[in-house]
Design a protein around this motif. Structure first.
Motif, PDB file in Angstrom:
ATOM      1  N   SER A 173       0.838  -1.311  -0.064  1.00  0.00           N
ATOM      2  CA  SER A 173       0.149   0.024  -0.148  1.00  0.00           C
ATOM      3  C   SER A 173       0.873   1.174  -0.025  1.00  0.00           C
ATOM      4  CB  SER A 173      -0.970  -0.007   1.191  1.00  0.00           C
ATOM      5  OG  SER A 173      -1.538  -1.191   1.462  1.00  0.00           O
ATOM      6  N   LEU A 174       0.481   2.210  -0.759  1.00  0.00           N
ATOM      7  CA  LEU A 174       1.127   3.526  -0.799  1.00  0.00           C
ATOM      8  C   LEU A 174       0.368   4.498   0.398  1.00  0.00           C
ATOM      9  CD1 LEU A 174       0.914   4.442  -4.681  1.00  0.00           C
ATOM     10  CD2 LEU A 174       2.941   4.206  -3.284  1.00  0.00           C
ATOM     11  N   TYR A 223       6.443  -2.163  -4.128  1.00  0.00           N
ATOM     12  CA  TYR A 223       4.892  -2.414  -4.002  1.00  0.00           C
ATOM     13  C   TYR A 223       4.643  -3.696  -4.871  1.00  0.00           C
ATOM     14  CZ  TYR A 223       5.055   2.532  -2.673  1.00  0.00           C
ATOM     15  OH  TYR A 223       5.545   3.458  -1.751  1.00  0.00           O
ATOM     16  N   HIS A 224       4.455  -4.679  -4.003  1.00  0.00           N
ATOM     17  CA  HIS A 224       4.151  -5.837  -4.679  1.00  0.00           C
ATOM     18  C   HIS A 224       3.072  -6.792  -3.432  1.00  0.00           C
ATOM     19  CE1 HIS A 224       4.443 -10.103  -6.479  1.00  0.00           C
ATOM     20  NE2 HIS A 224       4.911  -9.452  -7.329  1.00  0.00           N
ATOM     21  N   ALA A 225       2.032  -7.367  -3.804  1.00  0.00           N
ATOM     22  CA  ALA A 225       1.439  -8.200  -3.144  1.00  0.00           C
ATOM     23  C   ALA A 225       2.054  -9.316  -2.524  1.00  0.00           C
ATOM     24  CB  ALA A 225       0.166  -8.625  -3.711  1.00  0.00           C
ATOM     25  N   GLY A 234       8.007  -7.148   1.338  1.00  0.00           N
ATOM     26  CA  GLY A 234       8.748  -7.225   2.057  1.00  0.00           C
ATOM     27  C   GLY A 234       9.778  -8.080   1.921  1.00  0.00           C
ATOM     28  N   THR A 235       9.565  -9.279   1.257  1.00  0.00           N
ATOM     29  CA  THR A 235      10.716 -10.276   0.887  1.00  0.00           C
ATOM     30  C   THR A 235      11.645  -9.327   0.188  1.00  0.00           C
ATOM     31  OG1 THR A 235       9.264 -12.086   1.395  1.00  0.00           O
ATOM     32  CG2 THR A 235      11.067 -12.803   0.152  1.00  0.00           C
ATOM     33  N   ALA A 236      11.120  -8.824  -1.022  1.00  0.00           N
ATOM     34  CA  ALA A 236      11.964  -8.244  -1.928  1.00  0.00           C
ATOM     35  C   ALA A 236      12.813  -7.108  -1.223  1.00  0.00           C
ATOM     36  CB  ALA A 236      11.226  -7.406  -2.913  1.00  0.00           C
TER      37      ALA A 236
END
Length: 93
Positions: free
Chosen positions: A10-11, A40-42, A46-48
């Motif tokens: 989410s932004l 930003y990725h569903a 966080g892993t990225a």
């Protein structure tokens, strides 16, 4: 701190990166030269962010400074699912 990566779904307000907001906390301490981006990725943001920090530390670009991965999200579920609403954040050094 040499790298700040943010992973989220989410932004904050759809106009400015979360990293830009976090950098305001670093500026008073003279820490303005910090690499990093928002990812930003569903489910993978966080892993990225964490993997990007690990890759930076293992690369020739690493200059000995710390890397911080911030993983955050705000859940805004439909009204019929109030138990699914919430927010969370974790920062890893």
């Amino acid at each position: 701190v040499g790298m700040l990566e943010v992973g989220t779904e989410s932004l904050l307000d759809r106009s400015k990166s979360v990293k830009s907001h976090l950098m305001a906390l670093f500026a008073p301490h003279g820490c303005a030269n910090v690499e990093g981006t928002d990812c930003y990725h569903a489910c993978y943001g966080g892993t990225a962010a964490l993997l990007a920090c690990a890759n930076w530390v293992e690369s020739s670009a690493w200059d000995g400074r710390w890397a911080i991965a911030v993983c955050t999200d705000v859940s805004d579920a439909p009204k019929q699912y109030p138990f699914m609403n919430g927010a969370a954040c974790v920062a890893m050094l």
